[in-house]
Design an enzyme around this catalytic site. Sequence first.
Site, PDB file in Angstrom:
ATOM      1  N   ASP A 105       0.812  -1.219   0.000  1.00  9.18           N
ATOM      2  CA  ASP A 105       0.000   0.000   0.000  1.00  9.18           C
ATOM      3  C   ASP A 105       0.847   1.271   0.000  1.00  9.18           C
ATOM      4  O   ASP A 105       2.009   1.266   0.424  1.00  9.18           O
ATOM      5  CB  ASP A 105      -0.903   0.032   1.235  1.00  9.18           C
ATOM      6  CG  ASP A 105      -2.066  -0.928   1.147  1.00  9.18           C
ATOM      7  OD1 ASP A 105      -2.080  -1.765   0.220  1.00  9.18           O
ATOM      8  OD2 ASP A 105      -2.961  -0.860   2.011  1.00  9.18           O
ATOM      9  N   HIS A 160      -4.851   9.403   0.654  1.00 10.17           N
ATOM     10  CA  HIS A 160      -4.854   8.532   1.830  1.00 10.17           C
ATOM     11  C   HIS A 160      -5.564   9.157   3.036  1.00 10.17           C
ATOM     12  O   HIS A 160      -5.060   9.134   4.162  1.00 10.17           O
ATOM     13  CB  HIS A 160      -3.420   8.151   2.222  1.00 10.17           C
ATOM     14  CG  HIS A 160      -3.331   6.868   2.993  1.00 10.17           C
ATOM     15  ND1 HIS A 160      -3.558   6.799   4.355  1.00 10.17           N
ATOM     16  CD2 HIS A 160      -3.036   5.607   2.598  1.00 10.17           C
ATOM     17  CE1 HIS A 160      -3.394   5.558   4.774  1.00 10.17           C
ATOM     18  NE2 HIS A 160      -3.087   4.809   3.708  1.00 10.17           N
ATOM     19  N   HIS A 250       3.661  -2.394   3.103  1.00  7.56           N
ATOM     20  CA  HIS A 250       3.695  -1.046   2.540  1.00  7.56           C
ATOM     21  C   HIS A 250       4.997  -0.827   1.777  1.00  7.56           C
ATOM     22  O   HIS A 250       6.049  -1.317   2.190  1.00  7.56           O
ATOM     23  CB  HIS A 250       3.558   0.002   3.652  1.00  7.56           C
ATOM     24  CG  HIS A 250       2.277  -0.076   4.405  1.00  7.56           C
ATOM     25  ND1 HIS A 250       2.065  -1.011   5.418  1.00  7.56           N
ATOM     26  CD2 HIS A 250       1.117   0.622   4.290  1.00  7.56           C
ATOM     27  CE1 HIS A 250       0.831  -0.858   5.893  1.00  7.56           C
ATOM     28  NE2 HIS A 250       0.245   0.122   5.228  1.00  7.56           N
TER      29      HIS A 250
END
Length: 285
Positions: A105, A160, A250
């Site tokens: 992510d 985000h 991530h």
Amino acid sequence: MTKAQMFTRRRLLTGGAALLGAAGTVGTAALLIGDGGPAPAPARPAATAAGPGAHKPLESSAYRLRPIAGYGSRRRRRTLVRAAVRREPFLKLGGRGRKMVLTFDDGPDPRFTPDILDILRDHDVRAMFFVCGEMAVQHKDLLRRMAHDGHVVGNHTWSHPLLTTLSRSRIHTEMARTSEIIEKVHGEPPLWFRAPYGVWNRAAFRFGAELDMEPLGWTLDTLDWRTPGAGAIAERVEKGAGPGVVVLSHDAGGDRSQSVRALRRYLPALLDSGYHVTVPLRTYA
């Protein structure tokens, strides 16, 4: 198109596509993928004078036959079963076999994403990258490389935000802008969406469906965002591995060097244990 050609195409799509489904509770939501093994991946490009980090476009491969992988032109994409307005995200893989999905992510980030892509290519593995639009627009080359390497690129909003704090119009803008930049650079619109922080609301599910995306959560959080150390991240993945597990990591949003080092350790361990690290497919009509 002749009847014979139509019949052959239908057999290809039916054999390669996988049905999606969700259970009634979040804890058992699942998605299904095809059981076929991976086809040969494109060969690694030879080193050039530009250095080891340089990559030339890869040749197309059997693995990336776009109709089977859920990607294709706008004309082909209309044959996809439209995404339903769901109440929960998919959390794991369904079906048979020791299959797992790796997801990353917040990127792409030129400090960490290239190393992750290198590791995945070294092991002939495809993963999912849920990108933020504001990062993707700055690093289009990495988005293109994801496409060339056969990875699935998903929508992780533009900036985000915590979706539950936004108006409906702002949520739609965050999602729609990101889908637009992904389609423009990647060549195809995203078919998967993940809410930042894993916090969903009705608007996110509704707009996701309107943009023809399915919601995907995760089964196992590596907690790499806490930077606990590469060893701790790798150990968490190895201990939490199991059929159907979707792993959250991530490649941006902070110092992700630990995530890179951990992947270099746990990915070969998963493969040596007999896991097939793969990506989910979308359904055709």
